[in-house]
Scaffold this motif. Structure first.
Motif, PDB file in Angstrom:
ATOM      1  N   ALA A  35       0.863  -1.181   0.000  1.00 48.29           N
ATOM      2  CA  ALA A  35       0.000   0.000   0.000  1.00 48.29           C
ATOM      3  C   ALA A  35       0.901   1.232   0.000  1.00 48.29           C
ATOM      4  O   ALA A  35       1.934   1.258   0.675  1.00 48.29           O
ATOM      5  CB  ALA A  35      -0.887   0.003   1.235  1.00 48.29           C
ATOM      6  N   TYR A  36       0.520   2.229  -0.796  1.00 48.35           N
ATOM      7  CA  TYR A  36       1.330   3.444  -0.852  1.00 48.35           C
ATOM      8  C   TYR A  36       0.502   4.594  -1.395  1.00 48.35           C
ATOM      9  O   TYR A  36      -0.550   4.398  -1.996  1.00 48.35           O
ATOM     10  CB  TYR A  36       2.574   3.248  -1.741  1.00 48.35           C
ATOM     11  CG  TYR A  36       2.244   3.120  -3.203  1.00 48.35           C
ATOM     12  CD1 TYR A  36       2.150   4.239  -4.019  1.00 48.35           C
ATOM     13  CD2 TYR A  36       1.975   1.878  -3.765  1.00 48.35           C
ATOM     14  CE1 TYR A  36       1.810   4.124  -5.358  1.00 48.35           C
ATOM     15  CE2 TYR A  36       1.633   1.751  -5.095  1.00 48.35           C
ATOM     16  CZ  TYR A  36       1.549   2.882  -5.884  1.00 48.35           C
ATOM     17  OH  TYR A  36       1.203   2.762  -7.207  1.00 48.35           O
ATOM     18  N   THR A  37       0.998   5.787  -1.192  1.00 43.69           N
ATOM     19  CA  THR A  37       0.462   6.993  -1.821  1.00 43.69           C
ATOM     20  C   THR A  37       1.632   7.729  -2.438  1.00 43.69           C
ATOM     21  O   THR A  37       2.646   7.959  -1.784  1.00 43.69           O
ATOM     22  CB  THR A  37      -0.244   7.907  -0.793  1.00 43.69           C
ATOM     23  OG1 THR A  37      -1.360   7.213  -0.258  1.00 43.69           O
ATOM     24  CG2 THR A  37      -0.709   9.202  -1.436  1.00 43.69           C
ATOM     25  N   ARG A  39       2.542  11.268  -4.192  1.00 39.73           N
ATOM     26  CA  ARG A  39       1.985  12.614  -4.260  1.00 39.73           C
ATOM     27  C   ARG A  39       3.057  13.585  -4.736  1.00 39.73           C
ATOM     28  O   ARG A  39       4.169  13.596  -4.211  1.00 39.73           O
ATOM     29  CB  ARG A  39       1.475  13.019  -2.880  1.00 39.73           C
ATOM     30  CG  ARG A  39       0.912  14.410  -2.787  1.00 39.73           C
ATOM     31  CD  ARG A  39       0.477  14.689  -1.340  1.00 39.73           C
ATOM     32  NE  ARG A  39       0.071  16.035  -1.156  1.00 39.73           N
ATOM     33  CZ  ARG A  39      -1.197  16.452  -1.159  1.00 39.73           C
ATOM     34  NH1 ARG A  39      -2.170  15.591  -1.349  1.00 39.73           N
ATOM     35  NH2 ARG A  39      -1.487  17.719  -0.970  1.00 39.73           N
ATOM     36  N   GLN A  49      -1.721  12.974  -7.468  1.00 39.27           N
ATOM     37  CA  GLN A  49      -1.629  11.919  -6.463  1.00 39.27           C
ATOM     38  C   GLN A  49      -2.166  10.609  -7.003  1.00 39.27           C
ATOM     39  O   GLN A  49      -3.112  10.586  -7.797  1.00 39.27           O
ATOM     40  CB  GLN A  49      -2.424  12.338  -5.228  1.00 39.27           C
ATOM     41  CG  GLN A  49      -2.333  11.362  -4.075  1.00 39.27           C
ATOM     42  CD  GLN A  49      -2.921  11.940  -2.806  1.00 39.27           C
ATOM     43  OE1 GLN A  49      -2.589  13.050  -2.418  1.00 39.27           O
ATOM     44  NE2 GLN A  49      -3.784  11.200  -2.163  1.00 39.27           N
ATOM     45  N   HIS A  50      -1.563   9.522  -6.573  1.00 45.71           N
ATOM     46  CA  HIS A  50      -2.023   8.168  -6.897  1.00 45.71           C
ATOM     47  C   HIS A  50      -1.898   7.336  -5.629  1.00 45.71           C
ATOM     48  O   HIS A  50      -0.861   7.357  -4.968  1.00 45.71           O
ATOM     49  CB  HIS A  50      -1.172   7.574  -8.020  1.00 45.71           C
ATOM     50  CG  HIS A  50      -1.502   6.150  -8.331  1.00 45.71           C
ATOM     51  ND1 HIS A  50      -2.627   5.786  -9.018  1.00 45.71           N
ATOM     52  CD2 HIS A  50      -0.854   5.008  -8.029  1.00 45.71           C
ATOM     53  CE1 HIS A  50      -2.660   4.468  -9.143  1.00 45.71           C
ATOM     54  NE2 HIS A  50      -1.583   3.978  -8.545  1.00 45.71           N
ATOM     55  N   THR A  51      -2.939   6.601  -5.302  1.00 38.76           N
ATOM     56  CA  THR A  51      -2.942   5.761  -4.109  1.00 38.76           C
ATOM     57  C   THR A  51      -3.232   4.320  -4.511  1.00 38.76           C
ATOM     58  O   THR A  51      -4.048   4.070  -5.401  1.00 38.76           O
ATOM     59  CB  THR A  51      -4.020   6.245  -3.110  1.00 38.76           C
ATOM     60  OG1 THR A  51      -3.714   7.599  -2.756  1.00 38.76           O
ATOM     61  CG2 THR A  51      -4.041   5.403  -1.856  1.00 38.76           C
ATOM     62  N   HIS A  52      -2.564   3.399  -3.857  1.00 38.94           N
ATOM     63  CA  HIS A  52      -2.754   1.969  -4.131  1.00 38.94           C
ATOM     64  C   HIS A  52      -2.892   1.245  -2.794  1.00 38.94           C
ATOM     65  O   HIS A  52      -2.054   1.411  -1.908  1.00 38.94           O
ATOM     66  CB  HIS A  52      -1.548   1.438  -4.909  1.00 38.94           C
ATOM     67  CG  HIS A  52      -1.655   0.010  -5.297  1.00 38.94           C
ATOM     68  ND1 HIS A  52      -2.516  -0.442  -6.264  1.00 38.94           N
ATOM     69  CD2 HIS A  52      -0.988  -1.078  -4.854  1.00 38.94           C
ATOM     70  CE1 HIS A  52      -2.385  -1.745  -6.406  1.00 38.94           C
ATOM     71  NE2 HIS A  52      -1.461  -2.152  -5.551  1.00 38.94           N
TER      72      HIS A  52
END
Length: 86
Positions: A35-37, A39, A49-52
């Motif tokens: 899991a990461y963001t 930015r 921004q991209h979040t997974h």
């Protein structure tokens, strides 16, 4: 982990480069089961921004998408480096 990138890009160049960087890095990192963001805040106060959330394993199609995104980033970087020479 926090990574900072400082450059001599103009505000206009940052706004052009940042979305491509987020897309390319996101495609690469999405292949990992973490899991990461990601930015990016530009000098002009724009945020990309991209979040997974993390998954068990990426699909083979994800690798193809990652290569395409990396190719796009390479193309953008090439255009910007040629422009910086003039």
């Amino acid at each position: 982990m926090e990574i900072r990138f400082v450059s001599s890009l103009t505000a206009e160049d940052e706004n052009f480069f940042a979305p491509a960087l987020v897309k390319a890095m996101g495609a690469l990192l999405d292949q990992l089961p973490i899991a990461y963001t990601l930015r990016i805040e530009t000098t002009g106060a724009q945020v990309f921004q991209h979040t997974h959330a993390g998954t068990a394993a990426p699909s083979p199609g994800d690798a193809v998408e990652a290569r395409g995104a990396l190719s796009s980033l390479t193309s953008v970087a090439g255009v910007m480096s040629r422009a910086a020479r003039f």
